[in-house]
Write a protein that holds these residues in place. Structure first.
Motif, PDB file in Angstrom:
ATOM      1  N   MET A   1       2.417 -17.684  33.439  1.00  0.00           N
ATOM      2  CA  MET A   1       2.607 -18.856  32.604  1.00  0.00           C
ATOM      3  C   MET A   1       1.253 -19.469  32.253  1.00  0.00           C
ATOM      4  O   MET A   1       0.990 -19.801  31.094  1.00  0.00           O
ATOM      5  CB  MET A   1       3.492 -19.866  33.353  1.00  0.00           C
ATOM      6  CG  MET A   1       3.935 -21.053  32.564  1.00  0.00           C
ATOM      7  SD  MET A   1       2.796 -22.443  32.592  1.00  0.00           S
ATOM      8  CE  MET A   1       2.859 -22.967  34.279  1.00  0.00           C
TER       9      MET A   1
ATOM     10  N   PRO B   1       3.585 -18.596  45.109  1.00  0.00           N
ATOM     11  CA  PRO B   1       3.339 -19.592  44.046  1.00  0.00           C
ATOM     12  C   PRO B   1       2.318 -19.111  43.031  1.00  0.00           C
ATOM     13  O   PRO B   1       2.482 -19.338  41.829  1.00  0.00           O
ATOM     14  CB  PRO B   1       2.795 -20.802  44.807  1.00  0.00           C
ATOM     15  CG  PRO B   1       3.243 -20.611  46.201  1.00  0.00           C
ATOM     16  CD  PRO B   1       3.371 -19.143  46.434  1.00  0.00           C
TER      17      PRO B   1
ATOM     18  N   PHE C   1       3.798 -16.492  40.788  1.00  0.00           N
ATOM     19  CA  PHE C   1       4.830 -17.097  39.945  1.00  0.00           C
ATOM     20  C   PHE C   1       4.226 -17.884  38.792  1.00  0.00           C
ATOM     21  O   PHE C   1       4.794 -17.969  37.722  1.00  0.00           O
ATOM     22  CB  PHE C   1       5.728 -18.014  40.796  1.00  0.00           C
ATOM     23  CG  PHE C   1       6.929 -17.310  41.341  1.00  0.00           C
ATOM     24  CD1 PHE C   1       6.940 -15.938  41.484  1.00  0.00           C
ATOM     25  CD2 PHE C   1       8.059 -18.030  41.712  1.00  0.00           C
ATOM     26  CE1 PHE C   1       8.042 -15.280  41.988  1.00  0.00           C
ATOM     27  CE2 PHE C   1       9.182 -17.387  42.210  1.00  0.00           C
ATOM     28  CZ  PHE C   1       9.170 -16.018  42.359  1.00  0.00           C
ATOM     29  N   ILE C   2       3.080 -18.487  39.039  1.00  0.00           N
ATOM     30  CA  ILE C   2       2.572 -19.408  38.034  1.00  0.00           C
ATOM     31  C   ILE C   2       1.500 -18.760  37.156  1.00  0.00           C
ATOM     32  O   ILE C   2       1.241 -19.213  36.046  1.00  0.00           O
ATOM     33  CB  ILE C   2       2.049 -20.697  38.727  1.00  0.00           C
ATOM     34  CG1 ILE C   2       2.470 -21.917  37.899  1.00  0.00           C
ATOM     35  CG2 ILE C   2       0.555 -20.678  38.925  1.00  0.00           C
ATOM     36  CD1 ILE C   2       2.450 -23.197  38.687  1.00  0.00           C
ATOM     37  N   ALA C   3       0.918 -17.656  37.645  1.00  0.00           N
ATOM     38  CA  ALA C   3      -0.200 -17.046  36.915  1.00  0.00           C
ATOM     39  C   ALA C   3       0.161 -16.596  35.484  1.00  0.00           C
ATOM     40  O   ALA C   3      -0.588 -16.904  34.553  1.00  0.00           O
ATOM     41  CB  ALA C   3      -0.775 -15.886  37.714  1.00  0.00           C
TER      42      ALA C   3
ATOM     43  N   PRO D   1      10.032 -18.574  36.957  1.00  0.00           N
ATOM     44  CA  PRO D   1       9.304 -18.651  38.230  1.00  0.00           C
ATOM     45  C   PRO D   1       8.267 -19.777  38.241  1.00  0.00           C
ATOM     46  O   PRO D   1       8.126 -20.481  39.241  1.00  0.00           O
ATOM     47  CB  PRO D   1       8.613 -17.288  38.336  1.00  0.00           C
ATOM     48  CG  PRO D   1       9.389 -16.397  37.450  1.00  0.00           C
ATOM     49  CD  PRO D   1       9.898 -17.256  36.345  1.00  0.00           C
ATOM     50  N   ALA D   2       7.585 -19.962  37.110  1.00  0.00           N
ATOM     51  CA  ALA D   2       6.581 -21.022  37.057  1.00  0.00           C
ATOM     52  C   ALA D   2       7.234 -22.389  37.260  1.00  0.00           C
ATOM     53  O   ALA D   2       6.722 -23.243  37.987  1.00  0.00           O
ATOM     54  CB  ALA D   2       5.845 -20.980  35.717  1.00  0.00           C
TER      55      ALA D   2
ATOM     56  N   ILE E   1       1.584 -29.214  43.394  1.00  0.00           N
ATOM     57  CA  ILE E   1       0.563 -28.676  42.516  1.00  0.00           C
ATOM     58  C   ILE E   1      -0.454 -29.778  42.265  1.00  0.00           C
ATOM     59  O   ILE E   1      -0.064 -30.913  41.983  1.00  0.00           O
ATOM     60  CB  ILE E   1       1.179 -28.255  41.163  1.00  0.00           C
ATOM     61  CG1 ILE E   1       2.352 -27.309  41.375  1.00  0.00           C
ATOM     62  CG2 ILE E   1       0.141 -27.657  40.241  1.00  0.00           C
ATOM     63  CD1 ILE E   1       1.970 -25.943  41.844  1.00  0.00           C
TER      64      ILE E   1
ATOM     65  N   TYR F   1       6.537 -26.808  44.898  1.00  0.00           N
ATOM     66  CA  TYR F   1       5.259 -26.903  45.595  1.00  0.00           C
ATOM     67  C   TYR F   1       4.475 -28.107  45.090  1.00  0.00           C
ATOM     68  O   TYR F   1       4.710 -28.597  43.991  1.00  0.00           O
ATOM     69  CB  TYR F   1       4.439 -25.641  45.381  1.00  0.00           C
ATOM     70  CG  TYR F   1       5.036 -24.426  46.018  1.00  0.00           C
ATOM     71  CD1 TYR F   1       4.652 -24.011  47.292  1.00  0.00           C
ATOM     72  CD2 TYR F   1       6.012 -23.687  45.350  1.00  0.00           C
ATOM     73  CE1 TYR F   1       5.213 -22.897  47.875  1.00  0.00           C
ATOM     74  CE2 TYR F   1       6.586 -22.568  45.929  1.00  0.00           C
ATOM     75  CZ  TYR F   1       6.188 -22.179  47.193  1.00  0.00           C
ATOM     76  OH  TYR F   1       6.751 -21.083  47.769  1.00  0.00           O
TER      77      TYR F   1
ATOM     78  N   VAL G   1       7.967 -22.971  40.903  1.00  0.00           N
ATOM     79  CA  VAL G   1       6.793 -23.383  41.672  1.00  0.00           C
ATOM     80  C   VAL G   1       6.472 -24.852  41.385  1.00  0.00           C
ATOM     81  O   VAL G   1       6.199 -25.639  42.292  1.00  0.00           O
ATOM     82  CB  VAL G   1       5.582 -22.488  41.332  1.00  0.00           C
ATOM     83  CG1 VAL G   1       4.314 -23.035  41.967  1.00  0.00           C
ATOM     84  CG2 VAL G   1       5.847 -21.074  41.816  1.00  0.00           C
ATOM     85  N   LEU G   2       6.522 -25.243  40.109  1.00  0.00           N
ATOM     86  CA  LEU G   2       6.235 -26.635  39.756  1.00  0.00           C
ATOM     87  C   LEU G   2       7.225 -27.594  40.407  1.00  0.00           C
ATOM     88  O   LEU G   2       6.898 -28.732  40.721  1.00  0.00           O
ATOM     89  CB  LEU G   2       6.278 -26.817  38.241  1.00  0.00           C
ATOM     90  CG  LEU G   2       5.057 -26.293  37.483  1.00  0.00           C
ATOM     91  CD1 LEU G   2       5.325 -26.255  35.989  1.00  0.00           C
ATOM     92  CD2 LEU G   2       3.840 -27.150  37.779  1.00  0.00           C
TER      93      LEU G   2
END
Lengths: 291, 314
Positions: free
Chosen positions: B38, B31, B34-36, A105-106, A115, A113, A109-110
């Protein structure tokens, strides 16, 4: 290599043909030599594991022998080996599931989106791989003791996650970059939420990447020794560590050692061959993939 | 998880069910969710160890209460370099990293180029699959292979050298341990360079190579002026990643020689391990770790900055 200036005629063609033949012979000679270099140690280990203990390290070697699975049977009768092998399987598999849950998932997002400071974030993620594990393990040794994570499978799973997270994020980001955004936009027009778009459209498209990154993560965790050495004692010992117990003692149990090493190599070799198509992308953090 | 956002959305819309509210919260801030995880893990595994190593390296001995520690300045560092063998292990490590890196890169590239030029697709994929297999060998198994094959009494390699050549086999592990370690690592990890270079070579457009062939450029010129420049990002990343991993080398040496004989193969990772778990010098171990961390991360960042990741990314 001298290039022949244009000199039309059959003699040149003939020369070219022979030269190509020589090149081809030399090429295969080198490649076969390297094949031998690759295969012989593995053959030697395998043959040793299949010889009866008394025959294992006689010199001159018995090139012809009757293979026996005696050593493997012995090995898998040792409860400690079975425990260590099972430990490794469970811990490594769990770490792969977890690292995918966190990393994929990370990476999505990278990839999708904007960032802030994305470049720095990516280098930071890569930098976690630059940290030599021995320098990392020292603090974790103390914190694991305080949190009662020392010699637990959960603790080891977390450490394995830390090895592979950067790899998963980088490779999967490259994979997601290669999947057209229009796919999920179409899904959203049809009324899907963002999450549904991710789960039902993007994830299936990224499947090959997920499989290969999972297997490569598995391999890196499977061959890890240091964390097991420092952070386990008896209960959560991984197989890499147990194999050393054949060496550490005064006399080395050659046959068992060979059998145990083979038992560790075979599953990984099978995995490697399965993902060989995607291996380059995985190992190079996705860079080759983007070419 | 009651954040301000949640209450806001409550007042703005009709009363929702609990599940609907959670779902909303989930989808609106995807987002972040999803990123937290990691980011959390990354902070834990990057900042925490470095900070803790630094703390340990500056105190007299570890205590339960972080704030009650006795700070001793840089004395652990001076101990590390005067009695801890830090400098020696750094030099050994750099020797191994540089020589293995050069060997593996050159060998990997040559093999990749040779396989790429094979005419038949089936033979090509045969070599490709075969050549990656050593990567399946874990350091512990590699050490096993080394112990079995190089043993002066029962090893096949000394036996073959002694009986089939006029030379006497050297005692690999006691007389030339460092070279043995380098060569074993080369066997183990040349496949890594091979497979990445092979993929890189396959990505060079045929037209580019063809054009230079038509121009009459000899083979080596084609490589030096056309193919390698085109592959630069791949070469760069492969070398960087391998360099990073070489600095982590531990298992093979631990299994083969445990750093010996003497301190001949005492890589930094072995040295730190011994200081900590054999000599019980935690603070000295931490001091070496700090130096090593700074060195490796700085080196990698310099390489990234100098060569640039931009060609790789965009």
């Amino acid at each position: 290599m001298a290039t022949t200036k244009a000199e039309p005629g059959s003699s040149q063609r003939f020369e070219k043909d022979t030269r190509e033949k020589i090149v081809s012979v030399v090429r295969h000679a080198i490649l076969l030599t390297w094949s031998f270099v690759v295969l012989f140690p593995l053959y030697w280990l395998a043959s040793m594991s299949l010889k009866p203990p008394g025959q294992a390290n006689t010199l001159p070697p018995d090139w012809v022998f009757l293979p026996t699975v005696y050593n493997y049977l012995q090995l898998f009768q040792r409860s400690k080996f079975v425990t260590a092998f099972g430990n490794s399987l469970i811990m490594v598999a769990a770490s792969v599931v977890l690292v995918l849950l966190i990393g994929v998932p990370a990476a999505y997002v990278l990839s999708r989106y904007d960032i802030p400071m994305e470049r720095d974030v990516l280098v930071w993620i890569l930098s976690s791989r630059m940290l030599p594990p021995i320098a990392v393990v020292l603090p974790f040794f103390f914190i694991f003791r305080n949190l009662n994570l020392f010699d637990t499978r959960i603790g080891m799973v977390l450490m394995y996650v830390s090895i592979n997270l950067s790899l998963v994020v980088w490779v999967m980001k490259a994979f997601f970059d290669g999947i057209p955004v229009t796919l999920e936009e179409a899904a959203r027009v049809d009324g899907a939420t963002r999450f549904q778009g991710f789960r039902k459209v993007v994830l299936p498209a990224a499947k090959p990447g997920i499989y290969s990154v999972a297997i490569i993560s598995f391999i890196f965790a499977w061959i890890e020794l240091l964390f097991g050495l420092v952070l386990t004692n008896s209960k959560a010992v991984p197989v890499t560590l147990y194999v050393y117990s054949f060496i550490g003692s005064r006399s080395i149990e050659w046959s068992m050692l060979a059998a145990a090493s083979m038992a560790m190599i075979i599953p990984v070799a099978v995995f490697l061959i399965l993902v060989n198509k995607y291996l380059a992308a995985g190992l190079s953090f996705g860079v080759v993939l983007k070419e | 998880m009651s954040t301000p956002t949640q209450t806001q959305s409550e007042t703005r819309t009709k009363p929702e069910g609990k599940i609907a509210r959670v779902r909303r919260l989930w989808n609106d801030h995807l987002p972040i969710w999803f990123i937290a995880p990691m980011a959390t893990v990354m902070v834990l595994i990057t900042f925490f160890p470095g900070a803790y190593d630094l703390y340990l390296s500056l105190i007299k001995e570890p205590t339960l209460n972080v704030f009650a520690a006795d700070f001793v300045g840089l004395s652990n560092f001076s101990t590390a370099f005067s009695r801890g063998g830090a400098l020696h292990s750094l030099i050994i490590t750099i020797t191994v990293v540089v020589s293995a890196l050069i060997l593996e890169s050159v060998l990997g590239f040559v093999l990749a180029a040779l396989v790429a030029g094979v005419g038949s697709g089936r033979v090509k994929s045969f070599y490709r699959v075969l050549f990656i297999i050593p990567m399946a060998v874990a350091p512990v198994s590699l050490a096993t292979i080394g112990r079995i094959m190089l043993n002066s009494e029962v090893g096949i390699i000394p036996y073959v050298i002694n009986s089939a050549t006029p030379f006497t086999a050297p005692a690999f592990l006691s007389k030339m341990p460092l070279l043995t370690v380098i060569l074993m690592d080369t066997w183990n990890w040349t496949p890594f360079m091979f497979i990445i270079f092979y993929a890189g070579l396959s990505s060079v457009p045929d037209t580019l190579v063809e054009a230079s062939r038509v121009d009459g450029a000899p083979l080596w010129r084609r490589y030096v002026h056309v193919i390698i420049p085109y592959m630069k990002p791949v070469v760069f990343v492969a070398t960087l990643i391998r360099m990073i991993d070489l600095f982590r080398t531990f298992g093979v040496v631990y299994g083969l020689t445990q750093g010996g004989p003497g301190t001949a193969t005492q890589l930094v990772s072995i040295n730190i391990y011994e200081q900590m778990f054999v000599n019980n010098q935690v603070t000295v171990a931490a001091a070496i770790a700090v130096v090593y961390l700074i060195m490796v991360v700085a080196l990698c960042n310099i390489v990234i900055a100098k060569v640039g990741f931009d060609g790789v990314w965009d």
